[in-house]
Scaffold this motif. Structure first.
Motif, PDB file in Angstrom:
ATOM      1  N   SER A  36       0.841  -1.187   0.000  1.00  0.00           N
ATOM      2  CA  SER A  36       0.000   0.000   0.000  1.00  0.00           C
ATOM      3  C   SER A  36       0.877   1.238   0.000  1.00  0.00           C
ATOM      4  N   PRO A  37       0.538   2.247  -0.799  1.00  0.00           N
ATOM      5  CA  PRO A  37       1.290   3.499  -0.747  1.00  0.00           C
ATOM      6  C   PRO A  37       1.164   4.201   0.597  1.00  0.00           C
ATOM      7  N   THR A  38       0.150   3.845   1.381  1.00  0.00           N
ATOM      8  CA  THR A  38      -0.010   4.430   2.711  1.00  0.00           C
ATOM      9  C   THR A  38       1.002   3.862   3.701  1.00  0.00           C
ATOM     10  N   LEU A  39       1.616   2.725   3.349  1.00  0.00           N
ATOM     11  CA  LEU A  39       2.564   2.048   4.243  1.00  0.00           C
ATOM     12  C   LEU A  39       3.939   1.977   3.587  1.00  0.00           C
ATOM     13  N   PRO A  40       4.594   3.120   3.356  1.00  0.00           N
ATOM     14  CA  PRO A  40       5.885   3.092   2.668  1.00  0.00           C
ATOM     15  C   PRO A  40       6.973   2.387   3.472  1.00  0.00           C
ATOM     16  N   MET A  41       6.786   2.271   4.788  1.00  0.00           N
ATOM     17  CA  MET A  41       7.790   1.608   5.623  1.00  0.00           C
ATOM     18  C   MET A  41       7.706   0.085   5.543  1.00  0.00           C
ATOM     19  N   LEU A  42       6.643  -0.435   4.946  1.00  0.00           N
ATOM     20  CA  LEU A  42       6.448  -1.877   4.875  1.00  0.00           C
ATOM     21  C   LEU A  42       7.345  -2.486   3.803  1.00  0.00           C
TER      22      LEU A  42
END
Length: 602
Positions: free
Chosen positions: A121-127
């Protein structure tokens, strides 16, 4: 070392009953982690600490923190994982329950890599798709060698359906096995010497379908996987929970020959895998391995640092839950919710019906008959004899409502036919064991089926015959040739018409197939409300016109079956046995883990 399914149980506290609990909580597990780490260092071993997801939801503490958003920083779970120096963590399906922006705000506080191969997800760049940890290991002669360890993680692909209101258009969830095959190739290309998979999935030998929810055994069989940490089901492995499954050694702790653990729930156990490595040319391989669980002892000490990191949020949650919600003329409880539908089930049905009927008023669906499916998770099970709820006569605190609805489910509705309703009920009736005459001590409930999978459907009348084999398996797939357990199913006094259309009030989780139910797609969804089940209950109880409707049970066990079966319940249930008078309840000696067995005559 590994943990899984911590479910925001940090300090070992039962927020519903507002009292400490033993054998639960990361604060109690922390001293065991530090001791095991110190022992490994003293031996000269390399030691890793990993978590397998479902950390951020599961107690009212987690819900309260989500309501505060970023106002509480640092997040006590993030601070605790950092304090214990976790090396990597994976995601579980419940970690997205409060939405991706909230998840991102918490993950930003983690000091270790967060990995998931099948959710992006672009909302979770840290993933990350995977994490490769560069460490040093010493051989038996004391010589140091570099070692690259890849940590991979997957969550159930069904998360896309269970949490579609959070993920639709914002994230992509793919099949677990295909994602792992790609991640494995990437890990080896990056020079990984070992691969550990955090599989937020259970261990099963009976899963059906192309991408089952409990695929840890299939994951272990993948070429290149060296060890597996399973989760999701809240069961324990190694141990008797998984006896008799092909490819599973529940004593040695292996899945398809690979070392594996499934460390319970809420910090009940620490999973420990030991790998002995041998240099094979230019590569390392696992020569020997062991796997075990270290269970929390009674009265385990609590880590003062985690207590300190959690104190503010913990006390604020307790205060929030102590507020009075309403007053009741009589007590309501869940002690016998798996033997007959009681007032709590009717209360849930009234709350959901209120939300759906108001939302559909004036729409083309207004004239369709409205049915309501309710499930009460607080029915003992793996969480023990404290996992029941009793709303007292008189003032009812908010914590009691949290006990009725512990999950962050939203009230939704779906359009169904009579045939789909029957299948819905058959899937629900899967929870019962197949009973036989002459065995007075057989269990009524299949302990492998969690209580939240059992739905009562209000608006119908029907019987359940548990002497017949279930018509659906654990995954919700039909069992060929199996008889039907649902008998004498009627709507408004007439046999249910398979072609008749209904609206079913339920939750977004159930509409997404959660609990082994049919997945209903967008064209069938009649209502997607933003009202949580807890909010619906609170609004219902606080309304001026609320009154508990007719509490006649929608279902009963088929009369005259001539069998006996034992229901495990809370010790306090002995004061309410008259509720089951028609089943001639006989209380038996308490079990070693604190349940009250009650023998019922069906």
């Amino acid at each position: 070392m590994a943990t899984t399914d911590l479910h925001m149980q940090l300090v070992g506290h039962d927020y519903v009953n507002d009292r400490p609990v033993e054998r639960r909580g990361l604060a109690m597990l922390a001293p065991m982690i530090e001791r095991a780490r110190a022992e490994a260092v003293a031996r000269g071993d390399l030691c890793l600490l990993l978590d397998n997801g479902d950390t951020l939801q599961g107690t009212p503490l987690g819900d309260w923190l989500a309501e505060q958003g970023t106002d509480v920083s640092p997040h006590p779970m993030a601070a605790s994982l950092n304090h214990l120096r976790y090396d990597a963590v994976g995601l579980g399906n419940h970690d997205v329950d409060h939405g991706l922006p909230y998840l991102a705000s918490v993950l930003d506080q983690y000091n270790m890599p967060v990995v998931c191969a099948n959710l992006t997800s672009p909302t979770l760049p840290m993933l990350r798709r995977l994490a490769v940890l560069d460490r040093t290991v010493r051989d038996t002669a004391g010589e140091a060698h570099p070692l690259r360890i890849a940590v991979l993680s997957v969550l159930p692909p069904q998360t896309a359906d269970w949490s579609r209101h959070h993920l639709e258009g914002r994230a992509t969830v793919t099949g677990a096995l295909d994602a792992l095959r790609c991640a494995l190739a990437e890990a080896r290309a990056e020079g990984a010497d070992l691969v550990v998979v955090l599989a937020h999935m259970g261990i099963s030998g009976s899963e059906s379908g192309p991408d089952p929810e409990s695929a840890a055994r299939a994951i272990a069989a993948l070429d290149g996987v060296d060890a597996v940490v399973a989760g999701h089901t809240h069961l324990r492995f190694p141990g008797p929970d998984h006896d008799g499954i092909a490819g599973v050694d529940s004593r040695q702790g292996t899945l398809e020959g690979k070392a594996a653990v499934l460390p319970g729930v809420a910090g009940s156990d620490l999973g420990v895998i030991d790998l002995d490595l041998m240099r094979d040319g230019t590569r390392w391989r696992v020569q020997n391995h062991t796997a075990r669980l270290e269970a929390l002892p009674l009265e385990a000490p609590r880590d003062p640092a985690i207590l300190r990191l959690s104190q503010r949020a913990h006390e604020a949650t307790r205060s929030f839950l102590s507020a009075k919600v309403t007053e009741l003329p009589e007590a309501m409880h869940s002690y016998f919710a798996l033997a007959q539908a009681g007032p709590l089930s009717h209360l849930l049905a009234a709350a959901k019906r209120r939300v759906v009927s108001r939302a559909l008023c004036g729409t083309p669906l207004e004239d369709l008959p409205l049915l309501v499916a309710t499930a009460i998770p607080a029915v003992g099970g793996l969480e023990g004899p404290d996992n029941f709820v009793c709303l007292p006569k008189g003032a009812v605190p908010r914590r009691s409502i949290a006990g009725i609805s512990p999950y962050h489910n939203q009230v939704w509705a779906v359009r169904v036919t009579g045939a789909q309703v029957r299948d819905w009920l058959e899937r629900s009736a899967r929870i019962f064991e197949t009973l036989t005459p002459g065995n007075a001590d057989q269990l009524l409930v299949d302990t492998r089926v969690p209580g939240f999978r059992f739905d009562t459907v209000h608006g119908l009348d029907y019987e359940i015959d548990p002497t017949r084999a279930p018509a659906f398996d654990h995954s919700g797939y039909p069992v060929p040739g199996a008889p039907r357990r649902i008998r004498n199913l009627t709507f408004r006094g007439a046999p249910l018409d398979p072609a008749q259309d209904f609206v079913m009030a339920t939750t977004h989780y159930r509409i997404g197939g959660g609990g082994g139910y049919e997945i209903h797609h967008d064209t069938q969804v009649a209502l997607r409300s933003n009202t949580s089940t807890e909010r619906a209950l609170l609004d219902c109880l606080r309304s001026d016109d609320w009154a508990l409707p007719d509490t006649r049970p929608p279902w009963l066990f088929t009369p005259g079956l001539g069998v006996k079966a034992v229901l495990y319940t809370a010790p306090d249930a002995v004061r309410h046995l008259s509720d089951l008078a028609w089943m001639a309840p006989e209380p038996l000696a308490p079990t070693c883990d604190g349940f009250l067995p009650v023998r019922l005559s069906l």
